[in-house]
Design an enzyme around this catalytic site. Structure first.
Site, PDB file in Angstrom:
ATOM      1  N   LYS A  43      -3.541  -1.706 -45.870  1.00 55.41           N
ATOM      2  CA  LYS A  43      -4.022  -2.162 -44.591  1.00 55.41           C
ATOM      3  C   LYS A  43      -3.872  -3.456 -44.175  1.00 55.41           C
ATOM      4  O   LYS A  43      -3.409  -3.722 -42.849  1.00 55.41           O
ATOM      5  CB  LYS A  43      -5.302  -1.344 -44.417  1.00 55.41           C
ATOM      6  CG  LYS A  43      -6.113  -1.715 -43.074  1.00 55.41           C
ATOM      7  CD  LYS A  43      -7.626  -1.610 -43.212  1.00 55.41           C
ATOM      8  CE  LYS A  43      -8.446  -2.608 -43.883  1.00 55.41           C
ATOM      9  NZ  LYS A  43      -8.664  -3.678 -42.761  1.00 55.41           N
ATOM     10  N   ASN A  44      -4.266  -4.214 -44.852  1.00 53.71           N
ATOM     11  CA  ASN A  44      -4.289  -5.588 -44.532  1.00 53.71           C
ATOM     12  C   ASN A  44      -2.978  -6.291 -44.348  1.00 53.71           C
ATOM     13  O   ASN A  44      -2.802  -7.604 -43.926  1.00 53.71           O
ATOM     14  CB  ASN A  44      -5.268  -6.584 -45.417  1.00 53.71           C
ATOM     15  CG  ASN A  44      -6.773  -6.248 -44.936  1.00 53.71           C
ATOM     16  OD1 ASN A  44      -7.068  -5.659 -44.176  1.00 53.71           O
ATOM     17  ND2 ASN A  44      -7.673  -6.901 -45.679  1.00 53.71           N
ATOM     18  N   CYS A  61     -20.111  -9.153 -36.442  1.00 54.16           N
ATOM     19  CA  CYS A  61     -19.634  -8.265 -37.207  1.00 54.16           C
ATOM     20  C   CYS A  61     -20.674  -8.325 -38.365  1.00 54.16           C
ATOM     21  O   CYS A  61     -21.458  -9.235 -38.744  1.00 54.16           O
ATOM     22  CB  CYS A  61     -18.423  -9.019 -37.748  1.00 54.16           C
ATOM     23  SG  CYS A  61     -17.627  -8.678 -39.366  1.00 54.16           S
ATOM     24  N   ARG A  65     -11.831   3.623 -42.015  1.00 54.63           N
ATOM     25  CA  ARG A  65     -10.954   2.579 -41.585  1.00 54.63           C
ATOM     26  C   ARG A  65     -10.081   1.847 -42.480  1.00 54.63           C
ATOM     27  O   ARG A  65      -8.714   1.376 -42.132  1.00 54.63           O
ATOM     28  CB  ARG A  65     -12.014   1.085 -41.102  1.00 54.63           C
ATOM     29  CG  ARG A  65     -12.893   1.695 -40.104  1.00 54.63           C
ATOM     30  CD  ARG A  65     -13.636   0.466 -39.675  1.00 54.63           C
ATOM     31  NE  ARG A  65     -12.749  -0.678 -39.508  1.00 54.63           N
ATOM     32  CZ  ARG A  65     -13.205  -1.971 -39.550  1.00 54.63           C
ATOM     33  NH1 ARG A  65     -14.459  -2.163 -39.388  1.00 54.63           N
ATOM     34  NH2 ARG A  65     -12.320  -3.018 -39.410  1.00 54.63           N
ATOM     35  N   ARG A  88     -17.822 -14.822 -38.371  1.00 50.15           N
ATOM     36  CA  ARG A  88     -16.383 -14.421 -38.598  1.00 50.15           C
ATOM     37  C   ARG A  88     -15.962 -15.268 -36.971  1.00 50.15           C
ATOM     38  O   ARG A  88     -15.335 -14.521 -36.268  1.00 50.15           O
ATOM     39  CB  ARG A  88     -15.946 -13.235 -38.644  1.00 50.15           C
ATOM     40  CG  ARG A  88     -16.553 -12.567 -39.981  1.00 50.15           C
ATOM     41  CD  ARG A  88     -16.084 -11.211 -40.228  1.00 50.15           C
ATOM     42  NE  ARG A  88     -14.632 -11.114 -40.609  1.00 50.15           N
ATOM     43  CZ  ARG A  88     -13.977 -10.060 -41.059  1.00 50.15           C
ATOM     44  NH1 ARG A  88     -14.654  -9.004 -40.916  1.00 50.15           N
ATOM     45  NH2 ARG A  88     -12.963 -10.006 -41.424  1.00 50.15           N
ATOM     46  N   ASP A  93     -13.248  -9.100 -50.827  1.00 50.56           N
ATOM     47  CA  ASP A  93     -13.166  -7.551 -50.526  1.00 50.56           C
ATOM     48  C   ASP A  93     -13.288  -6.887 -51.776  1.00 50.56           C
ATOM     49  O   ASP A  93     -13.518  -5.588 -51.675  1.00 50.56           O
ATOM     50  CB  ASP A  93     -11.763  -7.104 -50.170  1.00 50.56           C
ATOM     51  CG  ASP A  93     -11.645  -7.692 -48.418  1.00 50.56           C
ATOM     52  OD1 ASP A  93     -12.659  -7.977 -47.974  1.00 50.56           O
ATOM     53  OD2 ASP A  93     -10.455  -7.739 -48.038  1.00 50.56           O
TER      54      ASP A  93
HETATM   55  C1  UD1 Z   1      -9.341 -11.234 -43.856  1.00 50.18           C
HETATM   56  C2  UD1 Z   1      -9.129  -9.894 -44.152  1.00 50.18           C
HETATM   57  C3  UD1 Z   1     -10.607  -9.428 -44.864  1.00 50.18           C
HETATM   58  C4  UD1 Z   1     -10.953 -10.283 -45.849  1.00 50.18           C
HETATM   59  C5  UD1 Z   1     -10.831 -11.804 -45.618  1.00 50.18           C
HETATM   60  C6  UD1 Z   1     -11.005 -12.910 -46.670  1.00 50.18           C
HETATM   61  C7  UD1 Z   1      -7.613  -8.596 -42.642  1.00 50.18           C
HETATM   62  C8  UD1 Z   1      -7.328  -7.862 -41.738  1.00 50.18           C
HETATM   63  N1  UD1 Z   1      -8.789  -8.987 -43.096  1.00 50.18           N
HETATM   64  O1  UD1 Z   1     -10.052 -11.389 -42.777  1.00 50.18           O
HETATM   65  O2  UD1 Z   1     -10.497  -8.058 -45.434  1.00 50.18           O
HETATM   66  O3  UD1 Z   1     -12.276 -10.277 -46.221  1.00 50.18           O
HETATM   67  O4  UD1 Z   1      -9.474 -12.006 -44.989  1.00 50.18           O
HETATM   68  O5  UD1 Z   1     -10.257 -12.570 -47.604  1.00 50.18           O
HETATM   69  O6  UD1 Z   1      -6.617  -9.260 -43.560  1.00 50.18           O
HETATM   70  N2  UD1 Z   1     -13.277 -18.613 -40.440  1.00 50.18           N
HETATM   71  C9  UD1 Z   1     -13.574 -19.619 -39.479  1.00 50.18           C
HETATM   72  N3  UD1 Z   1     -12.871 -19.910 -38.235  1.00 50.18           N
HETATM   73  C10 UD1 Z   1     -11.739 -19.076 -37.881  1.00 50.18           C
HETATM   74  C11 UD1 Z   1     -11.326 -18.111 -39.031  1.00 50.18           C
HETATM   75  C12 UD1 Z   1     -12.114 -18.041 -40.144  1.00 50.18           C
HETATM   76  O7  UD1 Z   1     -14.784 -20.211 -39.741  1.00 50.18           O
HETATM   77  O8  UD1 Z   1     -11.142 -19.402 -36.927  1.00 50.18           O
HETATM   78  C13 UD1 Z   1     -13.999 -18.601 -41.613  1.00 50.18           C
HETATM   79  C14 UD1 Z   1     -14.843 -16.881 -41.810  1.00 50.18           C
HETATM   80  O9  UD1 Z   1     -15.712 -16.891 -41.209  1.00 50.18           O
HETATM   81  C15 UD1 Z   1     -14.656 -16.729 -43.147  1.00 50.18           C
HETATM   82  C16 UD1 Z   1     -13.613 -17.522 -43.637  1.00 50.18           C
HETATM   83  O10 UD1 Z   1     -12.887 -18.503 -42.647  1.00 50.18           O
HETATM   84  O11 UD1 Z   1     -15.954 -17.463 -43.615  1.00 50.18           O
HETATM   85  C17 UD1 Z   1     -12.313 -16.819 -44.150  1.00 50.18           C
HETATM   86  O12 UD1 Z   1     -11.908 -15.859 -43.070  1.00 50.18           O
HETATM   87  P1  UD1 Z   1     -10.656 -15.018 -42.960  1.00 50.18           P
HETATM   88  O13 UD1 Z   1      -9.502 -15.413 -43.901  1.00 50.18           O
HETATM   89  O14 UD1 Z   1      -9.953 -15.822 -41.543  1.00 50.18           O
HETATM   90  O15 UD1 Z   1     -10.984 -13.552 -42.815  1.00 50.18           O
HETATM   91  P2  UD1 Z   1     -10.170 -12.587 -41.914  1.00 50.18           P
HETATM   92  O16 UD1 Z   1      -8.804 -13.100 -41.752  1.00 50.18           O
HETATM   93  O17 UD1 Z   1     -10.916 -12.361 -40.852  1.00 50.18           O
END
Ligand code: UD1
Length: 420
Positions: free
Chosen positions: A22-23, A116, A399, A121, A307
């Site tokens: 999915k991801n 969330c 999902r 996030r 995850d």
């Molecule tokens: C993706 C995955 C999710 C997985 C996560 C971490 C998808 C669709 N989802 O989520 O399943 O759990 O990676 O491996 O691929 N952060 C910030 N600012 C930002 C972006 C992120 O502070 O602009 C922080 C987040 O709050 C978190 C960390 O960075 O603490 C990692 O998040 P991120 O890698 O962005 O997660 P997702 O891409 O949302």
């Protein structure tokens, strides 16, 4: 609303074909916004998040044809550039359309994803990077409004934190930008690697694929000729079935899997005492009567994935001794603890660390799914628990897990989907 009724404990056995990730599929679907002709994607998982993103693209004016596990997406006539709240609120990954829409059209509006269950996030890193590439960004009435009337230009992006969808968004934006973009501290997750490989095969020159420093040479708004490709296997689905095998002390073989994407997970399973055999595309788990406790810290790839945290928490309830699991990525990702406690788990939470004492006898009860992976931990615990467990709110599982009850049913679990 659907719920699962699981009767345990049962010994499982047999083989499970792993679905597409999915991801990986989500950014790849968003990427089709950059295409100059229809794109065919195979090995697409049938899960709700994928349908949600396809619906979002359809709302923007794209056409798609779904046949079995393949989809052909035609974004040529896409003309609307506003991703509305009604869809984005149901799936945060909708933010993945921001980079490609902005790169192709020079403007777009995407609803802010909002809260969330597992943490705040934020998307500040996505926005800051796009600003460095020339976008003017404002937040208005709950929407991110992005404009780059003269197109995006290359930039040096240094991510303060490693972000998976942030890296994907910037890579897609950089693919159609003018000039060279260098991303330092980029995510190295296999799902990001596949996105880079597909872009690279579609004429976008790139360096450093799979490393934490990515260089993307943009096409200056020339849209891409994207050849058909298959989505990589879902490493988190695979890890979940391996935990199911370990917790029920059952021999299970996974097929259509990439063991090299699961090294940290396989390492922890072996540390717990089960035996693992792999080929290029299969993983066989042979159970151990007793499980050893482990210490786990979640981190970015290639370290142990957040995850898989919830599933290992369930598994550690059956280990002989005290395990610790520290969650480093999301501040609130322990909602499953109180539900596992309802089944009899002995877990203490302090800050971002869960301490699990085992083995605890588990007994069936009513429990509530709270997020996607938390829900799969409840399935694992229910498979090992004595008696009947009803897992409510399984829309979270739908999902991200394709045909979960069918796959578990085929290897011997007593699991039924019912309506309430
Ligand atoms: C993706 C995955 C999710 C997985 C996560 C971490 C998808 C669709 N989802 O989520 O399943 O759990 O990676 O491996 O691929 N952060 C910030 N600012 C930002 C972006 C992120 O502070 O602009 C922080 C987040 O709050 C978190 C960390 O960075 O603490 C990692 O998040 P991120 O890698 O962005 O997660 P997702 O891409 O949302």
């Amino acid at each position: 609303m659907d719920y699962f009724k699981i009767n345990g404990p049962k010994t499982l056995g047999g083989s499970v074909p792993v679905s597409g990730a999915k991801n990986a599929a989500l950014p790849l679907i968003a990427m089709t916004i950059l295409a100059q002709a229809p794109v065919t994607i195979t090995n697409l998982p049938h899960v709700v998040d994928i349908k949600t993103l396809l619906k979002l693209l359809h709302n923007l004016g794209a056409d798609f044809t779904l046949e079995g596990n393949s989809v052909t997406i035609d974004t040529c006539c896409l003309g609307n550039t506003k991703a509305t709240y009604d869809i984005v609120k149901t799936m945060r990954a909708s933010i993945l359309v921001l980079g490609p829409l902005l790169a192709r059209f020079g403007h777009c509006e995407v609803s802010l994803p909002g809260g969330c269950a597992i943490g705040q996030r934020p998307i500040d890193l996505h926005l800051k990077a796009l600003e460095q590439m020339g976008a003017q960004i404002s937040i208005h009435a709950g929407y991110v409004r992005a404009e780059a009337p003269d197109g995006l230009h290359g930039a040096h992006i240094l991510f303060d934190k490693i972000t998976v969808t942030g890296t994907a968004n910037v890579v897609m934006a950089a693919a159609l930008a003018k000039g060279k973009t260098v991303i330092t501290n980029a995510a190295r997750e296999p799902e990001v690697v596949q996105l880079c490989e597909v872009l690279n095969n579609s004429g976008v020159a790139m360096e450093g694929i799979g490393s934490s420093e990515l260089t993307v040479y943009g096409t200056d708004r020339r849209r891409l000729a994207i050849k058909p490709f298959a989505v990589i296997p879902d490493r988190i689905e695979a890890g979940t079935y391996l935990c199911a095998a370990a917790i029920t002390r059952s021999p299970v073989t996974l097929t259509r899997v990439r063991p090299d994407h699961l090294e940290a997970v396989l390492g922890k399973l072996e540390e717990m005492g089960v035996s693992i055999d792999t080929t290029d595309s299969t993983i066989t788990l042979r159970p151990s009567e007793t499980l050893k406790p482990v210490d786990i810290t979640t981190q970015e790839y290639p370290a142990f994935p957040t995850d898989m945290q919830a599933q290992f928490l369930a598994l550690c309830t059956q280990a002989e001794g005290t395990s610790t699991i520290e969650e480093r990525l999301f501040e609130n990702r322990f909602m499953h603890v109180s539900e596992l406690q309802r089944l009899g788990a002995d877990i203490t939470l302090k800050g971002s660390t869960a301490t699990v004492k085992g083995p605890s006898p588990l007994y069936g009860a009513d429990v509530m799914a709270t997020d996607l992976r938390a829900s799969s931990a409840l399935v694992l615990a229910a498979l090992a628990a004595e008696g009947e467990t009803d897992i409510h709110r399984i829309y979270h599982l739908d999902r991200g897990y394709e045909a979960l009850e069918k796959k578990f049913g085929k290897i011997g679990a007593d699991i039924a989907r019912l309506s309430e």
